[in-house]
Design a protein around this motif. Sequence first.
Motif, PDB file in Angstrom:
ATOM      1  N   ALA A  54       0.854  -1.190   0.000  1.00  0.00           N
ATOM      2  CA  ALA A  54       0.000   0.000   0.000  1.00  0.00           C
ATOM      3  C   ALA A  54       0.891   1.242   0.000  1.00  0.00           C
ATOM      4  N   ILE A  55       0.344   2.331  -0.471  1.00  0.00           N
ATOM      5  CA  ILE A  55       1.130   3.565  -0.581  1.00  0.00           C
ATOM      6  C   ILE A  55       1.741   3.962   0.748  1.00  0.00           C
ATOM      7  N   ASP A  56       1.012   3.769   1.850  1.00  0.00           N
ATOM      8  CA  ASP A  56       1.519   4.201   3.145  1.00  0.00           C
ATOM      9  C   ASP A  56       2.246   3.086   3.923  1.00  0.00           C
ATOM     10  N   ASP A  57       2.416   1.907   3.320  1.00  0.00           N
ATOM     11  CA  ASP A  57       3.140   0.819   3.985  1.00  0.00           C
ATOM     12  C   ASP A  57       4.636   1.058   3.941  1.00  0.00           C
ATOM     13  N   GLU A  58       5.288   0.671   5.005  1.00  0.00           N
ATOM     14  CA  GLU A  58       6.744   0.614   5.007  1.00  0.00           C
ATOM     15  C   GLU A  58       7.121  -0.801   4.608  1.00  0.00           C
ATOM     16  N   PHE A  59       8.374  -1.003   4.210  1.00  0.00           N
ATOM     17  CA  PHE A  59       8.812  -2.331   3.777  1.00  0.00           C
ATOM     18  C   PHE A  59       8.540  -3.369   4.852  1.00  0.00           C
ATOM     19  N   ASN A  60       8.852  -3.068   6.103  1.00  0.00           N
ATOM     20  CA  ASN A  60       8.666  -4.053   7.181  1.00  0.00           C
ATOM     21  C   ASN A  60       7.204  -4.470   7.326  1.00  0.00           C
ATOM     22  N   THR A  61       6.288  -3.544   7.098  1.00  0.00           N
ATOM     23  CA  THR A  61       4.863  -3.871   7.166  1.00  0.00           C
ATOM     24  C   THR A  61       4.496  -4.837   6.047  1.00  0.00           C
ATOM     25  N   ALA A  62       4.946  -4.543   4.843  1.00  0.00           N
ATOM     26  CA  ALA A  62       4.670  -5.419   3.707  1.00  0.00           C
ATOM     27  C   ALA A  62       5.322  -6.781   3.914  1.00  0.00           C
ATOM     28  N   TYR A  63       6.541  -6.800   4.430  1.00  0.00           N
ATOM     29  CA  TYR A  63       7.241  -8.063   4.690  1.00  0.00           C
ATOM     30  C   TYR A  63       6.456  -8.927   5.678  1.00  0.00           C
ATOM     31  N   LYS A  64       5.954  -8.307   6.731  1.00  0.00           N
ATOM     32  CA  LYS A  64       5.180  -9.062   7.727  1.00  0.00           C
ATOM     33  C   LYS A  64       3.900  -9.637   7.112  1.00  0.00           C
ATOM     34  N   LYS A  65       3.246  -8.867   6.254  1.00  0.00           N
ATOM     35  CA  LYS A  65       2.032  -9.343   5.592  1.00  0.00           C
ATOM     36  C   LYS A  65       2.347 -10.527   4.671  1.00  0.00           C
ATOM     37  N   ALA A  66       3.423 -10.405   3.905  1.00  0.00           N
ATOM     38  CA  ALA A  66       3.821 -11.504   3.017  1.00  0.00           C
ATOM     39  C   ALA A  66       4.202 -12.733   3.830  1.00  0.00           C
ATOM     40  N   ASP A  67       4.836 -12.534   4.975  1.00  0.00           N
ATOM     41  CA  ASP A  67       5.233 -13.647   5.837  1.00  0.00           C
ATOM     42  C   ASP A  67       4.002 -14.375   6.392  1.00  0.00           C
ATOM     43  N   ILE A  68       2.981 -13.629   6.773  1.00  0.00           N
ATOM     44  CA  ILE A  68       1.725 -14.236   7.236  1.00  0.00           C
ATOM     45  C   ILE A  68       1.131 -15.082   6.117  1.00  0.00           C
ATOM     46  N   ALA A  69       1.120 -14.547   4.899  1.00  0.00           N
ATOM     47  CA  ALA A  69       0.583 -15.283   3.753  1.00  0.00           C
ATOM     48  C   ALA A  69       1.425 -16.521   3.449  1.00  0.00           C
ATOM     49  N   LEU A  70       2.744 -16.413   3.603  1.00  0.00           N
ATOM     50  CA  LEU A  70       3.625 -17.566   3.382  1.00  0.00           C
ATOM     51  C   LEU A  70       3.264 -18.706   4.321  1.00  0.00           C
ATOM     52  N   TYR A  71       3.077 -18.405   5.589  1.00  0.00           N
ATOM     53  CA  TYR A  71       2.755 -19.464   6.545  1.00  0.00           C
ATOM     54  C   TYR A  71       1.367 -20.044   6.287  1.00  0.00           C
ATOM     55  N   GLN A  72       0.465 -19.262   5.705  1.00  0.00           N
ATOM     56  CA  GLN A  72      -0.828 -19.802   5.291  1.00  0.00           C
ATOM     57  C   GLN A  72      -0.639 -20.808   4.148  1.00  0.00           C
ATOM     58  N   SER A  73       0.252 -20.483   3.212  1.00  0.00           N
ATOM     59  CA  SER A  73       0.551 -21.425   2.120  1.00  0.00           C
ATOM     60  C   SER A  73       1.084 -22.735   2.675  1.00  0.00           C
ATOM     61  N   LYS A  74       1.984 -22.637   3.628  1.00  0.00           N
ATOM     62  CA  LYS A  74       2.562 -23.845   4.222  1.00  0.00           C
ATOM     63  C   LYS A  74       1.506 -24.638   4.988  1.00  0.00           C
ATOM     64  N   LYS A  75       0.661 -23.937   5.708  1.00  0.00           N
ATOM     65  CA  LYS A  75      -0.386 -24.584   6.511  1.00  0.00           C
ATOM     66  C   LYS A  75      -1.433 -25.271   5.632  1.00  0.00           C
ATOM     67  N   GLN A  76      -1.688 -24.696   4.465  1.00  0.00           N
ATOM     68  CA  GLN A  76      -2.735 -25.219   3.578  1.00  0.00           C
ATOM     69  C   GLN A  76      -2.232 -26.313   2.638  1.00  0.00           C
ATOM     70  N   GLY A  77      -0.986 -26.721   2.779  1.00  0.00           N
ATOM     71  CA  GLY A  77      -0.510 -27.842   1.984  1.00  0.00           C
ATOM     72  C   GLY A  77       0.745 -27.599   1.163  1.00  0.00           C
ATOM     73  N   ARG A  78       1.267 -26.413   1.179  1.00  0.00           N
ATOM     74  CA  ARG A  78       2.514 -26.075   0.480  1.00  0.00           C
ATOM     75  C   ARG A  78       2.347 -26.020  -1.034  1.00  0.00           C
ATOM     76  N   ASN A  79       3.395 -25.560  -1.677  1.00  0.00           N
ATOM     77  CA  ASN A  79       3.481 -25.499  -3.140  1.00  0.00           C
ATOM     78  C   ASN A  79       2.340 -24.678  -3.744  1.00  0.00           C
ATOM     79  N   MET A  80       2.101 -23.506  -3.168  1.00  0.00           N
ATOM     80  CA  MET A  80       1.032 -22.625  -3.655  1.00  0.00           C
ATOM     81  C   MET A  80       1.383 -21.175  -3.345  1.00  0.00           C
TER      82      MET A  80
END
Length: 86
Positions: A54-80
């Motif tokens: 988002a326009i007002d996001d800092e890199f660390n905020t975006a990184y944390k959001k992507a990290d949350i999504a990464l762990y969802q990918s792993k939790k839901q079965g990986r390779n996605m």
Amino acid sequence: MGGEEFAIILTNIPHQNAQSILESIRQKIAGNGVLLADDTVVNVTLSIGATQLAIDDEFNTAYKKADIALYQSKKQGRNMITWYLN
């Protein structure tokens, strides 16, 4: 970014195009095995967590959001790809 994690930053790419790029990367990596020294082939998968900065996001905020999504990918079965959508 740590361990087996890395980051890719795509700039000025619409969401749908970013999805296509990430899917292409996932397929290329997941479609190849890794040959070990003892001639064993290990299959590889790729779990991706993605977010749109988002326009007002800092890199660390975006990184944390992507990290949350990464762990969802792993939790839901990986390779996605899982997107953290604002």
